[in-house]
Scaffold this motif. Structure first.
Motif, PDB file in Angstrom:
ATOM      1  N   THR A   1       1.155  -1.243   0.241  1.00 19.73           N
ATOM      2  CA  THR A   1       0.047  -0.022  -0.188  1.00 19.73           C
ATOM      3  C   THR A   1       0.771   1.196   0.253  1.00 19.73           C
TER       4      THR A   1
ATOM      5  N   HIS B   1      -4.165  10.133  -2.322  1.00 20.93           N
ATOM      6  CA  HIS B   1      -4.362   9.118  -2.593  1.00 20.93           C
ATOM      7  C   HIS B   1      -3.767   7.930  -2.345  1.00 20.93           C
TER       8      HIS B   1
ATOM      9  N   SER C   1      -3.193   3.827  -2.811  1.00 19.58           N
ATOM     10  CA  SER C   1      -3.271   2.225  -3.810  1.00 19.58           C
ATOM     11  C   SER C   1      -2.677   1.524  -2.997  1.00 19.58           C
TER      12      SER C   1
ATOM     13  N   ARG D   1      -1.742  -2.665  -3.941  1.00 23.42           N
ATOM     14  CA  ARG D   1      -1.488  -3.827  -5.008  1.00 23.42           C
ATOM     15  C   ARG D   1      -1.409  -5.282  -4.361  1.00 23.42           C
TER      16      ARG D   1
ATOM     17  N   ASP E   1      -6.668  -4.553  -7.690  1.00 24.33           N
ATOM     18  CA  ASP E   1      -6.025  -3.924  -7.404  1.00 24.33           C
ATOM     19  C   ASP E   1      -7.048  -2.178  -6.737  1.00 24.33           C
TER      20      ASP E   1
ATOM     21  N   SER F   1      -6.918   1.599  -6.238  1.00 24.88           N
ATOM     22  CA  SER F   1      -6.517   3.051  -6.189  1.00 24.88           C
ATOM     23  C   SER F   1      -7.878   4.282  -6.401  1.00 24.88           C
ATOM     24  N   LYS F   2      -7.479   4.830  -5.281  1.00 27.65           N
ATOM     25  CA  LYS F   2      -8.446   5.790  -4.914  1.00 27.65           C
ATOM     26  C   LYS F   2      -8.258   6.829  -4.809  1.00 27.65           C
ATOM     27  N   THR F   3      -9.015   8.109  -5.230  1.00 26.19           N
ATOM     28  CA  THR F   3      -8.352   9.506  -4.747  1.00 26.19           C
ATOM     29  C   THR F   3      -8.864   9.932  -3.918  1.00 26.19           C
TER      30      THR F   3
ATOM     31  N   ASN G   1     -11.549   0.262  -0.716  1.00 25.68           N
ATOM     32  CA  ASN G   1     -11.789  -0.376  -2.155  1.00 25.68           C
ATOM     33  C   ASN G   1     -13.031  -0.033  -2.515  1.00 25.68           C
TER      34      ASN G   1
END
Length: 306
Positions: free
Chosen positions: A93, A123, A125, A127, A146, A148-150, A180
């Motif tokens: 992360t 941001h 993220s 994986r 995965d 990925s967020k703002t 997520n």
């Protein structure tokens, strides 16, 4: 294998949000803007601070955190403003972002009382698909996609300080943002949760050349035990400080500060785990550099301890 197991457990804790999500700092007294927006402008000059933390040295994927902040008083020192940028990496992360703070300051007889607000954008993220699962099927819905967020969030706080004392209370991450896109219900849903911070410190004059500065930070996070950082430093001639601290059920700490000049201060801390993690890491290191602008020519100012 033991190292991989530890990091996998940490990642799971982070993903499910059953624990502290915001970055941790041993030298929190130098990074107060990160936890309390009401701190902005409290030093009555432009102050810039850089801090880097290398946690649990020797464990692959252990936290690495860097931050830079700057704050200043404005409008005849009735208001304070501050900016911060940060990067926090833990295993699979990573969170990077920034925040802006504003504080309204009320001057009092011996100090000032401030009320602050903070807005942040980051941001996040994870994986998740890169994790090698130790199972016969190799399938786990929690690690399929995965993340990925703002994220946008805000916090608020109150802060009182004088030359010898400070007390602050703040709440951060007040929006319950999803981290997520899990569709398996709450068991697979990760969210940001509110963080509460209570801080205080005092400077005791011991003799002509010595001052004792104890302080504490209490952290409360939904889903995690209450945690406290307690430490004290002994200042010698307002130039050199040595100290020690304790983090409940986690670490013991050694602290060192040097006032290189009226404008420059350097700080270092070393944490040693008191839990079973001590068998897998050689400690945590944190270094801080503070630079202060705006000193008037030929004017000698006493050191600012908070």
């Amino acid at each position: 294998m033991k190292r991989y197991i530890i990091i996998l457990i940490l990642s799971l804790l982070f993903i499910k949000s059953w624990g502290q999500q915001d970055a941790m700092y041993t030298q929190y007294m130098f990074n107060t803007l990160a936890i309390n927006p009401a701190y902005a402008g409290s030093r009555n000059l432009v102050s810039a601070t850089a801090l880097y933390r290398n946690q649990w040295t020797g464990i692959e994927g252990a936290p690495r955190t860097g931050t830079f902040s700057i704050d200043a008083p404005v409008l005849n020192k009735r208001f304070g403003v501050g900016l911060q940028v940060f990067s926090d990496k833990l295993g699979i992360t990573q969170t990077t972002g920034g925040s802006a703070s504003a504080a309204y300051r009320i001057r009092m007889e011996k100090g000032s009382l401030s009320f602050g607000l903070q807005g942040s954008v980051s941001h996040y993220s994870a994986r998740l698909s890169s994790v090698l699962l130790n199972s016969t099927t190799g399938y786990d819905p929690a690690f399929m996609n995965d993340a990925s967020k703002t994220l946008f969030n805000f916090g608020t706080g109150i802060y009182y300080n004088s030359d010898k004392f400070y007390l602050g209370l703040a709440a951060q991450d007040l929006l319950n943002n999803s981290l997520n896109n899990a569709s398996g219900g709450d068991n697979l849903q990760a969210r940001q949760v509110p963080h509460l911070f209570l801080t205080a410190g005092y400077v005791f004059p011991l003799a002509t050349d010595f001052r004792l500065k104890p302080s504490f930070l209490i952290k409360g996070v939904k889903g995690a035990p209450l945690e406290a950082d307690v430490n004290a430093t002994l200042w010698i001639k307002d130039v050199l400080a040595i100290g020690a601290g304790y983090r409940t059920s986690a670490d013991v700490t050694a602290l060192l500060e040097v006032q290189v000049s009226p404008q420059i201060r350097i700080g270092y801390s070393y944490d040693r785990s008191t839990t079973e993690l001590q068998n897998f890491n050689s400690g945590s290191h944190e270094i801080m550099l503070r630079y202060e602008f705006g000193f008037e020519k030929n004017k000698i100012l006493s050191p600012r301890f908070f």
